[in-house]
Design a protein around this motif. Structure first.
Motif, mmCIF file in Angstrom:
data_model
loop_
_atom_site.group_PDB
_atom_site.id
_atom_site.type_symbol
_atom_site.label_atom_id
_atom_site.label_comp_id
_atom_site.label_asym_id
_atom_site.label_seq_id
_atom_site.Cartn_x
_atom_site.Cartn_y
_atom_site.Cartn_z
ATOM 1 N N GLY A 1 -1.076 -3.434 -3.702
ATOM 2 C CA GLY A 1 -1.604 -2.048 -3.600
ATOM 3 C C GLY A 1 -3.051 -1.864 -3.162
ATOM 4 N N ASN A 2 -3.443 -3.257 -3.035
ATOM 5 C CA ASN A 2 -5.119 -3.166 -2.515
ATOM 6 C C ASN A 2 -6.095 -1.928 -2.906
ATOM 7 O OD1 ASN A 2 -4.237 -5.300 -0.485
ATOM 8 N ND2 ASN A 2 -3.363 -4.150 0.929
ATOM 9 N N GLU A 3 -5.835 -1.819 -4.285
ATOM 10 C CA GLU A 3 -6.985 -0.499 -5.136
ATOM 11 C C GLU A 3 -6.297 1.063 -3.333
ATOM 12 O OE1 GLU A 3 -10.439 -1.686 -5.352
ATOM 13 O OE2 GLU A 3 -9.443 -4.040 -7.008
ATOM 14 N N LYS A 4 -5.590 0.689 -3.662
ATOM 15 C CA LYS A 4 -5.292 1.953 -3.208
ATOM 16 C C LYS A 4 -4.737 3.475 -4.259
ATOM 17 C CE LYS A 4 -2.226 4.771 0.405
ATOM 18 N NZ LYS A 4 -0.901 4.325 1.345
ATOM 19 N N ASP A 5 -5.185 4.320 -3.989
ATOM 20 C CA ASP A 5 -4.990 5.457 -5.407
ATOM 21 C C ASP A 5 -3.253 5.308 -5.398
ATOM 22 O OD1 ASP A 5 -7.110 5.570 -5.903
ATOM 23 O OD2 ASP A 5 -7.475 7.829 -4.853
ATOM 24 N N TYR A 6 -2.714 5.798 -6.340
ATOM 25 C CA TYR A 6 -1.080 6.134 -6.877
ATOM 26 C C TYR A 6 -0.561 4.715 -6.379
ATOM 27 C CZ TYR A 6 -3.140 11.081 -7.446
ATOM 28 O OH TYR A 6 -4.412 11.996 -7.924
ATOM 29 N N GLU B 1 0.997 -1.191 -0.023
ATOM 30 C CA GLU B 1 -0.206 0.012 -0.195
ATOM 31 C C GLU B 1 0.616 1.075 -0.020
ATOM 32 O OE1 GLU B 1 -3.240 -0.123 3.187
ATOM 33 O OE2 GLU B 1 -4.037 -1.555 2.505
ATOM 34 N N CYS B 2 1.568 1.105 -0.786
ATOM 35 C CA CYS B 2 2.984 2.781 -0.412
ATOM 36 C C CYS B 2 2.509 3.202 -2.037
ATOM 37 C CB CYS B 2 4.339 1.962 -0.868
ATOM 38 S SG CYS B 2 4.987 0.982 -0.160
ATOM 39 N N ARG B 3 1.979 4.411 -1.821
ATOM 40 C CA ARG B 3 1.994 5.558 -3.067
ATOM 41 C C ARG B 3 3.104 5.800 -3.900
ATOM 42 N NH1 ARG B 3 -3.009 9.383 -1.905
ATOM 43 N NH2 ARG B 3 -1.040 10.669 -2.558
ATOM 44 N N GLY B 4 3.574 4.957 -5.125
ATOM 45 C CA GLY B 4 4.613 5.351 -5.956
ATOM 46 C C GLY B 4 4.783 4.507 -5.873
ATOM 47 N N THR B 5 6.718 4.621 -6.854
ATOM 48 C CA THR B 5 7.282 2.791 -7.463
ATOM 49 C C THR B 5 8.625 3.321 -6.880
ATOM 50 O OG1 THR B 5 7.801 4.940 -9.476
ATOM 51 C CG2 THR B 5 5.786 3.843 -9.280
ATOM 52 N N LEU B 6 9.461 2.103 -7.429
ATOM 53 C CA LEU B 6 10.788 2.371 -7.009
ATOM 54 C C LEU B 6 11.491 2.060 -8.226
ATOM 55 C CD1 LEU B 6 12.664 -1.251 -6.955
ATOM 56 C CD2 LEU B 6 13.289 0.541 -7.779
ATOM 57 N N ASN C 1 -4.331 -7.490 -11.691
ATOM 58 C CA ASN C 1 -5.413 -6.439 -11.451
ATOM 59 C C ASN C 1 -4.484 -5.082 -11.254
ATOM 60 O OD1 ASN C 1 -8.133 -7.845 -12.188
ATOM 61 N ND2 ASN C 1 -7.826 -8.734 -10.066
ATOM 62 N N CYS C 2 -3.481 -4.913 -12.000
ATOM 63 C CA CYS C 2 -3.040 -3.580 -12.447
ATOM 64 C C CYS C 2 -3.263 -2.304 -12.903
ATOM 65 C CB CYS C 2 -2.042 -3.643 -12.478
ATOM 66 S SG CYS C 2 -0.738 -4.764 -10.731
ATOM 67 N N ASP C 3 -4.375 -1.659 -12.990
ATOM 68 C CA ASP C 3 -4.411 -0.612 -13.742
ATOM 69 C C ASP C 3 -4.075 0.324 -14.698
ATOM 70 O OD1 ASP C 3 -6.828 -1.122 -12.422
ATOM 71 O OD2 ASP C 3 -7.421 0.715 -11.918
#
Length: 748
Positions: free
Chosen positions: A278-283, A256-261, A342-344
């Protein structure tokens, strides 16, 4: 003679045995002076022990030389019972040193680094280790003051099993510093650490981990980052910012981290065996690729919602003949045997614009599996993908196919024995992972609780408050975090003192039949201080008894920098008669303050000389802003001389997420027409990244003003009826509009 000699031997062995026991227990020190003396006299094999208790304003300088077989160790008497507080820090220099069990809390570093593998420039630590240390909310009060929690210099050092949570100010949580040749090709290892909650900074400089800088980004680093757990690390869109060459990112978990490696700079880096959940958390995102010969192999990506630079897989365009601090072309990238469930968003040639025209070349996307059970369009191609070879990739048969380069397949996804969704194939593609290597159980320390620092409402006591003078003020003064103040009587709750909120508190009507009215004789009714938050429900606020001061407000933030994000929620409320002077605002914020969320639902506002929400104090145009999520729903605004909202984000920095505005099912009548309305608008948005306005009626109002900038802002307008008003003003037509009419004419 033999008896004397035997007695001497027995005595000598006894002394040696006693010394051995003392050495194994260590030399307990109780003051900084005793510590300094112990370090000065330390020899290989010594153990220095900090006594239990609070070490206040302790600056420890651990400069010594052990050996590989006999390191010198600094530890604590009992883990969890030694804290370094106030203005404390430690510098480590020398060789073969171990630091264990320190807890930094309730303070901040007096310099720029809390734990530093450096005495001074050119004097570094080598073959040293920091293990089982804690840094928890160890931040200066000034939000934009930059500090680092751990800085690695020198070579062959290790940071492991540390617990790093709740960093709130600008600056990297942990950084590998490559300031000279003695810090390059360093072979550091960063492993089994728990990187916990890091709030959204709303500015550049909120990375959790950074390796190198752009200046040294083409130099070899050779650090290994493995088996770490990153949870809710939301500082900015680079969770890990790689800015050097030859690093490995292995078996880490991003939860559940917003952002990327992000491979922001540097070549020949590898990401392998990582889980991005992500558990469908924004960003929430995965891996972003730039530069040469970088790889992402055998990783698992699940339920990631991030788009553009925060997608599950982002392969960037570069800048031709790029300067070292811009975007080098992707060349020789390998992206193989990864699984995406399920990655958007998968973004190819991302960032393509007039500057970034160098498409990826000599690269391959091979043996990957892409599955989504809710969307059919997950791939976005911004430019020519001729330089990418697509080989043996499987996609769900419902997904869009990039120029028919992949193999549509009916995929069945089942949860494996560990609960992770895995597409079932017999093609030997996708990742081979069954579960994450890094978990909350095997990272960090087992003697310090893993807790989120998020602000929570309605978790405390219910306190009944009767109408009267300062009854509400007194209840707030005696409240604790999460308490609910229940207003149990209809009538006036009057205050002649400003109410400062240093913790989250809810103020509610006890029932729908009770009609409490809050009044104040102060210029600011509620002031949200650092650590505070406010939730209002079912009450009326009347400004008739407020003083005639220019710049009055009902709710404001602290006038000073706040290093803790806040929330303001309001539902089923009525606000009237903010008209004792010409500029009476409802909500006003100040510079260097940040709201995670501001929500207004089912509310009515009337007869207001100022603005409803002023979220416009970050005018340096550095990509900084005052609120992440702003939601206004099912509300009515009547006779408001200023704007309903003034939401501002300036500049072109691409490191942040928002702001995001949702304005839905609202009515505006005679709004924005006051002579002192500086924007000349009823609704003013500048640089908003996600702007959704729907089911809106505006009558006799000033402009709906949309200024779109920075990247790819998403602006959607639907079912909007504007009558007898100035209409819609915008700087470009890069928005979607449906069923929008302005003074009887459809917007085309």
């Amino acid at each position: 003679m033999k008896t004397k000699f035997l007695t001497y031997l027995i005595f000598s062995f006894a002394i040696l045995a006693l010394q051995g026991c003392q050495q194994s227990k260590g030399n307990i020190v109780k003051t900084v002076e005793e510590f300094e003396n112990a370090v000065k006299n330390a020899v290989p094999g010594n153990v220095i022990v900090l006594a239990n208790g609070v070490w206040n304003n302790a600056e420890l300088k651990f400069d010594a030389k052990g050996t590989a077989g006999n390191p010198i160790k600094l530890t604590v008497e009992d883990k969890g019972k030694v804290t370094l507080e106030g203005q404390s820090r430690i510098s480590i220099s020398g060789e073969h040193l171990i630091v264990e069990g320190l807890v930094f809390t309730n303070g901040y570093t007096p310099t720029s680094e809390v734990i530093s593998f450096k005495k001074k420039k050119g004097v570094y630590a080598n073959h040293c280790r920091v293990t089982e240390c804690v840094v928890d909310n160890f931040n200066p009060a000034e939000r934009m003051e930059s500090t680092y929690w751990i800085s690695l210099y020198g070579k062959n050092n290790r940071v492991d099993h540390c617990h790093l949570v709740d960093k709130r100010n600008k600056g990297v949580t942990m950084a590998v510093r490559m300031v000279d040749e003695d810090c390059r090709e360093n072979n550091h290892r960063i492993d089994h650490n728990y990187f916990g909650y890091r709030q959204n900074l709303g500015a550049n400089g909120g990375e959790t981990l950074r390796l190198g800088t752009s200046h040294y980004s083409l130099s070899t680093c050779t650090s290994q980052v493995d088996s770490n757990y990153f949870e809710s690390c939301d500082g900015e869109h680079e969770i890990i910012s790689n800015k050097s060459c030859g690093n490995q990112f292995i078996d880490n978990t991003f939860y559940e981290c917003r952002g990327t490696l992000t491979y922001r700079h540097g070549n020949d880096n590898v990401a392998q065996g990582n889980f991005f959940l992500g558990n469908e958390k924004d960003y929430t995102g995965g891996i972003r690729i730039i530069n040469k010969r970088n790889k992402a192999v055998n990783n698992y990506f699940s339920d990631l919602k991030g788009y553009r630079f925060r997608g599950a897989l982002v392969i960037m365009n570069g800048v031709p003949n790029s300067a070292i601090n811009r975007y080098h072309q992707v060349d020789g990238g390998v992206f193989a045997n990864n699984t995406f469930v399920n990655c958007d968003h998968i973004q190819l040639c991302a960032g393509s614009d007039e500057e970034r025209t160098a498409i990826p070349i000599n690269s391959i996307i091979e043996n990957n599996v892409f599955y989504h059970d809710k969307k059919d369009n997950v791939f976005t191609v911004y430019d020519d993908v001729a330089g990418i070879e697509f080989k043996n990739n499987l996609i769900g048969d419902n997904l869009n196919n990039i120029e028919n380069k992949m193999t549509p397949t009916k995929l069945e996804v089942v949860a494996n024995e560990f609960g992770y969704k895995m597409p079932q194939t017999d093609k030997g593609v996708g990742c081979t992972l069954a579960k994450p290597a890094a978990t909350t159980e095997n990272t960090g320390v087992n003697w310090y609780a893993k807790e989120k620092g998020e602000l929570q409402f309605d978790t405390g006591r219910v306190i009944e408050v009767k109408a009267g003078l300062n009854t509400l003020f007194n209840a707030i003064a005696s409240s604790q975090a999460g308490d609910i103040l229940s207003l149990v009587e209809s009538g006036d709750y009057v205050m002649d003192k400003s109410m400062e909120l240093g913790h989250p508190v809810s103020i509610k009507s006890a029932s729908q039949d009770i009609k409490p009215i809050i009044k104040s004789s102060k210029a600011e009714m509620f002031m949200i201080a650092n650590g505070g938050g406010l939730k209002l429900k079912g009450i009326e606020i009347n400004g008739a008894e407020s003083p005639d001061y220019a710049g009055n407000s009902i709710v404001s933030t602290s006038h000073y920098s706040m290093n803790c994000n806040y929330k303001f929620l309001m539902e089923d409320c009525k606000v009237t008669d903010l008209d004792v002077n010409h500029s009476f605002d409802f909500l006003k914020v100040y510079k260097n303050t940040m709201a995670d969320s501001i929500v207004i639902r089912n509310c009515f506002f009337s007869n207001i000389t100022g603005n409803i929400m002023l979220l416009n104090k970050e005018t340096d145009d550095l990509g900084i802003y005052n609120a992440e999520y702003v939601v206004i729903e099912n509300s009515e605004f009547k006779d408001v001389q200023g704007a309903v909202i003034n939401l501002y984000r300036g500049g072109t920095d691409e490191s942040t997420f928002g702001p995001s505005l949702k304005l839905e099912t609202c009515t505006l009548a005679n709004v924005g027409n006051g002579k002192r309305n500086k924007t000349g608008s009823a609704i003013y948005t500048h640089g908003v990244q996600v702007n959704t306005i729907s089911n809106l009626k505006m009558d006799n109002c000033n402009y709906l003003d949309l200024y779109m900038s920075n990247g790819e802002p998403i602006t959607n307008l639907s079912h909007i009826e504007i009558t007898d008003s100035n209409g819609i003003k915008y700087n470009n037509k890069s928005f979607n509009a449906s069923n929008v009419s302005v003074n009887g004419k459809a917007l085309k």
